[in-house]
Design a protein around this motif. Structure first.
Motif, mmCIF file in Angstrom:
data_model
loop_
_atom_site.group_PDB
_atom_site.id
_atom_site.type_symbol
_atom_site.label_atom_id
_atom_site.label_comp_id
_atom_site.label_asym_id
_atom_site.label_seq_id
_atom_site.Cartn_x
_atom_site.Cartn_y
_atom_site.Cartn_z
ATOM 1 N N VAL A 5 0.840 -1.202 0.000
ATOM 2 C CA VAL A 5 0.000 0.000 0.000
ATOM 3 C C VAL A 5 0.868 1.242 0.000
ATOM 4 O O VAL A 5 0.678 2.170 -0.803
ATOM 5 N N LEU A 6 1.853 1.291 0.891
ATOM 6 C CA LEU A 6 2.712 2.460 0.993
ATOM 7 C C LEU A 6 3.577 2.625 -0.259
ATOM 8 O O LEU A 6 3.740 3.730 -0.784
ATOM 9 N N ALA A 7 4.133 1.513 -0.762
ATOM 10 C CA ALA A 7 4.951 1.584 -1.967
ATOM 11 C C ALA A 7 4.117 2.040 -3.163
ATOM 12 O O ALA A 7 4.573 2.851 -3.983
ATOM 13 N N ARG A 8 2.895 1.534 -3.265
ATOM 14 C CA ARG A 8 2.004 1.953 -4.352
ATOM 15 C C ARG A 8 1.734 3.453 -4.294
ATOM 16 O O ARG A 8 1.750 4.151 -5.311
ATOM 17 N N ASP A 9 1.516 3.964 -3.078
ATOM 18 C CA ASP A 9 1.240 5.390 -2.932
ATOM 19 C C ASP A 9 2.440 6.229 -3.338
ATOM 20 O O ASP A 9 2.304 7.294 -3.951
ATOM 21 N N LEU A 10 3.649 5.773 -2.973
ATOM 22 C CA LEU A 10 4.847 6.496 -3.378
ATOM 23 C C LEU A 10 4.996 6.525 -4.891
ATOM 24 O O LEU A 10 5.322 7.563 -5.485
ATOM 25 N N VAL A 11 4.770 5.375 -5.542
ATOM 26 C CA VAL A 11 4.889 5.310 -6.993
ATOM 27 C C VAL A 11 3.864 6.216 -7.653
ATOM 28 O O VAL A 11 4.162 6.963 -8.598
ATOM 29 N N GLU A 12 2.621 6.174 -7.155
ATOM 30 C CA GLU A 12 1.579 7.016 -7.732
ATOM 31 C C GLU A 12 1.903 8.500 -7.542
ATOM 32 O O GLU A 12 1.510 9.342 -8.358
ATOM 33 N N ALA A 13 2.610 8.827 -6.464
ATOM 34 C CA ALA A 13 3.001 10.219 -6.224
ATOM 35 C C ALA A 13 4.203 10.627 -7.070
ATOM 36 O O ALA A 13 4.637 11.781 -7.010
ATOM 37 N N GLY A 14 4.751 9.662 -7.825
ATOM 38 C CA GLY A 14 5.936 9.955 -8.623
ATOM 39 C C GLY A 14 7.208 9.988 -7.808
ATOM 40 O O GLY A 14 8.172 10.647 -8.180
#
Length: 603
Positions: free
Chosen positions: A32-41
Motif C-alpha cells: 500500500v505504501l509503496a504503491r502510494d509512493l509510486v503514484e506520487a511519482g
C-alpha cells in the motif's frame, strides 16, 4: 515496477528479520505504501523498515528518506502503519484509544505515537541537530474509513504530524508530493543510518530541569500510554471523588523513572498535590540533590515509603511510588517505638495516602527480605479495598544501549526466566566483555572514565564492610593482591569518597566498589561487575552459596534458603544491568570464570 520498488525498499531494513506476525503485517501494509509512493511519482524515495530508534529497543514502522521539495535538504517522514479498521477515543480522552476486536487493552493515539518518534529522532541523531523541521510524522490507517475513526482527528493536525485513512488516500499522496522532490533518497537514507548518536540524556543530569521543563525527555509508546493513563485516572478520581490504582512494570532502563518525573512535573504545573516516594535512600537523596538543588519546597516532593504512616486519606491526588519493588511488609524499623508498631502493611499506607497511587516496579529487583512490591501483592491489596487497578507493561529498553538481547541474556544467565544460559551472540549497540583479572577490569573501566565516560565497579556482597579508619576507608574487597574499599556507609563523605547516596553520581565514586543498595536505581556508561563466591558454576549451572554472602539481611534465620537464592540472583540482575554502553565482568571463582569465558568467547 511496483514489485521492484518493494524489493528495493526491503533491502533497506537495517538487517531486520521480521517474525511471522511482523511479516504478515508488512505483506499487507508495504505494498500500500509503496504503491502510494509510486503514484506520487516518488519511486526513488527510500523506505527504512523497522528503524530502531537510537539507544532504545523501539522501532518505527517505516522512515521515508528523500530530498525536501522546497529546500533541497534531506527530509524524513516517519510512517506508523496501522491495520485497524476501526478505533475510538477512550472515554473522550484525546490521548487514549480503544480498538474494537482487540479486547479492552488501551492504545496510545497513533498520532501521539509517531509524534514521539519524531521528537526522539530529532533529539538523538546528530545529523538532525538543530533540524527538527526535517522530520515529520504520519499515522496511516489504510484499512479504515473516516467514519470509523472520526473522533481520532481531534488529536490532529499540527505542524509536524498528520493522520490519514483509506478515505484520505488522495490527500496522503498529495502530502507526500508536498514533502519530497522526485529525486533519489538513498543519500539522505545513508546519512541518517551513518549519523553519530548523541549521548543519552541520563536521568540525573537533567532531572533538575524535568520538574520545570518537561521537554527534556520524550516519552515513547507505552511510556506515553502509562503517563496518559495516570493523568486520565487523576481527572476521573477528582471528578468522582474516587480512587484508582495504576501499576507500571518494566525492566531496568525501560523508563519508569522518566515517567515518574514527567508526571510529577505535569501534576505540579496543574496544581495537583503529588509526591514522589521510593524505598531507596540513595535514590531519594539523589533526587533531592539534583532536582531540588537546595530548594526546601522542592525537596518536600521526594519522600520515602515509610513517611506515610500518619498521612490523611487522599491527602494527595497522586503518590508516585518509584522503585516500588522496594515496598516493605511494614514501615516499622529498628528505631520504631513498640507503641507505634501497628503491623499495618506499608502497601495500605501508600494506597490510602492518594486518590491515585502509582506503582512503578521491576519484580526482578527485589533484593532484600521483607520487600513485597510485586504485581500480585499490589493487586491483591487493591482488590481487598475494592479499588480498580490499571496496569501498563513497558516493553522498551533505554539502558544497556537499548539492548533487549542483553537483558534477556542476563535473565538466562541467572536462571530468572526459566531458560538455560546461552552464549552472548553480540549486539552492535552494547558491549559485553570478560576481564581476566580485577586489575584488567579496573584498567578497562578507568580508561573509559579517562575518555569522558562515566564508569563504576560493583560486586556481590561477599566481603566484610568495615567502618572508616579515621578519614580513610578500609580496602575490604580483596581478590588476591587487588583490593578496594566498599562505598561509604553513611551520609558524610570520607576523604575524596562521596556519601553513600551519591556514590553513583559524584566524582570519586569510581575509587570504591559499589554494592547493590547503592547501585540500584542508577545508571552509568560503563559497568564493571565482580562475581563473588555467593554465585558460582557447579554441575552445569550457576548455583548460589548463601554461606558466602556477607549481607546482614541474608543472615536472618527467618529468611529461607529459597528466598536467599532468589535474592542473590536478583542482586546480580541489578548489578549487571546498570551500564548504558557496556559491561565488563570477572568472577573470583575459577570454574565460574571459565564458564563465563565459554559464554563470552571474544571477551
Amino acid at each position: 515496477m511496483l514489485s521492484e520498488v518493494i524489493a528495493e525498499q526491503l533491502h533497506h531494513t537495517q538487517g531486520i528479520s521480521p517474525g511471522r506476525s511482523e511479516r504478515r503485517s508488512w505483506d499487507r501494509s508495504l505494498p500500500v505504501l509503496a504503491r502510494d509512493l509510486v503514484e506520487a511519482g516518488l519511486g526513488g524515495v527510500e523506505m527504512l523498515l523497522e528503524y530502531r530508534l537510537p539507544l532504545t529497543s523501539k522501532r518505527a514502522d517505516v522512515i521515508l528518506a528523500g530530498v525536501d521539495r522546497h529546500s533541497g535538504d534531506d527530509a524524513y517522514v516517519i510512517v506508523e502503519l496501522k491495520q485497524w479498521s476501526q478505533a475510538e477515543l477512550y472515554e473522550d480522552d484525546a490521548d487514549l484509544v480503544i480498538v474494537p476486536g482487540m479486547g479492552d487493552q488501551l492504545k496510545l493515539h497513533p498520532v501521539l505515537q509517531v509524534r514521539g518518534y519524531c521528537d526522539y529522532l530529532a533529539d538523538f541523531v546528530g545529523a538532525l541537530e538543530h533540524r527538527r523541521h526535517a522530520v515529520r510524522g504520519v499515522a496511516y490507517l489504510h484499512n479504515a474509513n473516516d467514519l470509523d475513526i472520526h473522533d481520532l482527528y481531534d488529536r490532529v493536525e499540527d505542524e509536524w504530524t498528520r493522520l490519514f485513512s483509506q478515505s484520505r488516500r488522495g490527500r496522503f499522496i498529495d502530502y507526500l508530493r508536498a514533502q519530497f522532490a522526485p529525486e533519489p533518497g538513498a543519500p539522505a537514507a545513508d546519512r541518517l543510518l551513518s549519523s553519530a548518536v548523541r549521548p543519552s540524556k541520563q536521568l540525573l543530569k537533567v532531572a533538575a530541569a524535568e520538574i520545570k521543563d518537561r521537554d527534556q525527555f520524550v516519552l515513547l509508546d507505552r511510556q506515553r500510554l502509562a503517563y496518559g493513563l495516570v493523568l486520565h485516572a487523576v481527572e476521573k478520581a477528582r471528578a468522582a471523588d474516587s480512587k484508582q490504582v495504576v501499576i507500571v512494570t518494566g525492566g531496568p532502563g525501560s523508563g519508569k523513572s522518566v515517567i515518574a518525573l514527567s508526571l510529577l512535573g505535569e501534576l505540579a504545573e496543574r496544581g495537583y498535590p503529588a509526591q514522589h516516594a521510593t524505598g531507596s535512600r540513595s535514590f531519594t537523596e539523589t533526587m533531592r540533590r539534583h532536582v531540588a538543588r537546595g530548594s526546601t519546597r522542592t525537596k518536600a516532593m521526594f519522600e520515602y515509603f515509610n513517611n506515610f504512616t500518619a498521612a490523611r486519606p487522599n491527602d494527595l491526588d497522586v503518590l508516585i511510588c518509584d522503585e516500588a519493588h522496594r515496598v516493605r511488609e511494614t514501615s516499622a524499623n529498628r528505631f520504631t517505638r513498640a507503641t507505634e508498631r501497628t503491623g499495618r502493611p506499608q502497601l495500605d499506607e501508600l494506597m490510602a495516602a492518594a486518590r491515585v497511587p502509582v506503582f512503578l516496579l521491576d519484580e526482578h529487583q527485589v533484593v532484600r527480605p521483607g520487600e513485597t512490591g510485586t504485581v500480585a501483592d499490589i493487586r491483591a491489596h487493591a482488590r481487598s479495598l475494592g479499588l480498580a487497578v490499571h496496569q501498563v507493561d513497558l516493553d522498551a529498553q533505554f539502558r544497556c544501549g537499548g539492548s533487549r538481547a542483553y537483558e534477556e541474556w542476563v535473565l538466562r544467565l541467572l536462571g530468572l526466566n526459566g531458560e538455560d544460559p546461552g552464549a552472548w551472540t553480540g549486539d552492535a549497540d552494547f558491549v559485553v566483555t570478560l576481564a581476566e583479572s580485577p586489575y584488567e577490569l579496573e584498567g578497562l573501566l578507568r580508561g573509559k572514565l579517562n575518555a569522558g565516560y562515566s564508569a563504576r565497579i560493583t560486586a556481590g556482597y561477599c566481603w566484610r564492610w568495615s567502618d572508616p579508619d579515621g578519614d580513610r576507608l578500609v580496602s575490604d574487597v580483596q581478590v588476591d593482591d587487588w583490593a578496594k574499599p566498599w562505598n561509604v556507609k553513611g551520609d558524610r563523605a570520607v576523604g575524596d569518597a562521596p556519601p553513600s547516596a551519591l556514590w553513583a553520581t559524584l566524582p570519586g565514586g569510581f575509587e570504591q566498589v559499589g554494592c547493590v543498595y547503592t547501585a540500584q536505581g542508577f545508571e552509568y556508561d560503563w559497568n564493571g561487575v565482580v562475581f563473588g563466591p555467593d554465585l558460582v558454576y557447579r554441575d552445569g549451572r550457576l548455583v548460589t552459596v548463601r554461606a558466602a554472602s556477607r549481607d546482614p539481611a541474608l543472615l536472618k534465620k527467618t529468611v529461607t534458603d529459597q528466598q536467599a537464592d532468589r535474592l542473590i540472583r536478583n542482586t546480580y540482575k541489578v548489578l549487571l544491568t546498570r551500564g548504558m554502553v557496556g559491561t565488563a565482568v570477572y568472577s573470583v571463582d575459577p570454574k565460574t570464570q571459565d564458564f563465563l569465558a565459554s559464554l563470552l568467547p571474544d571477551g
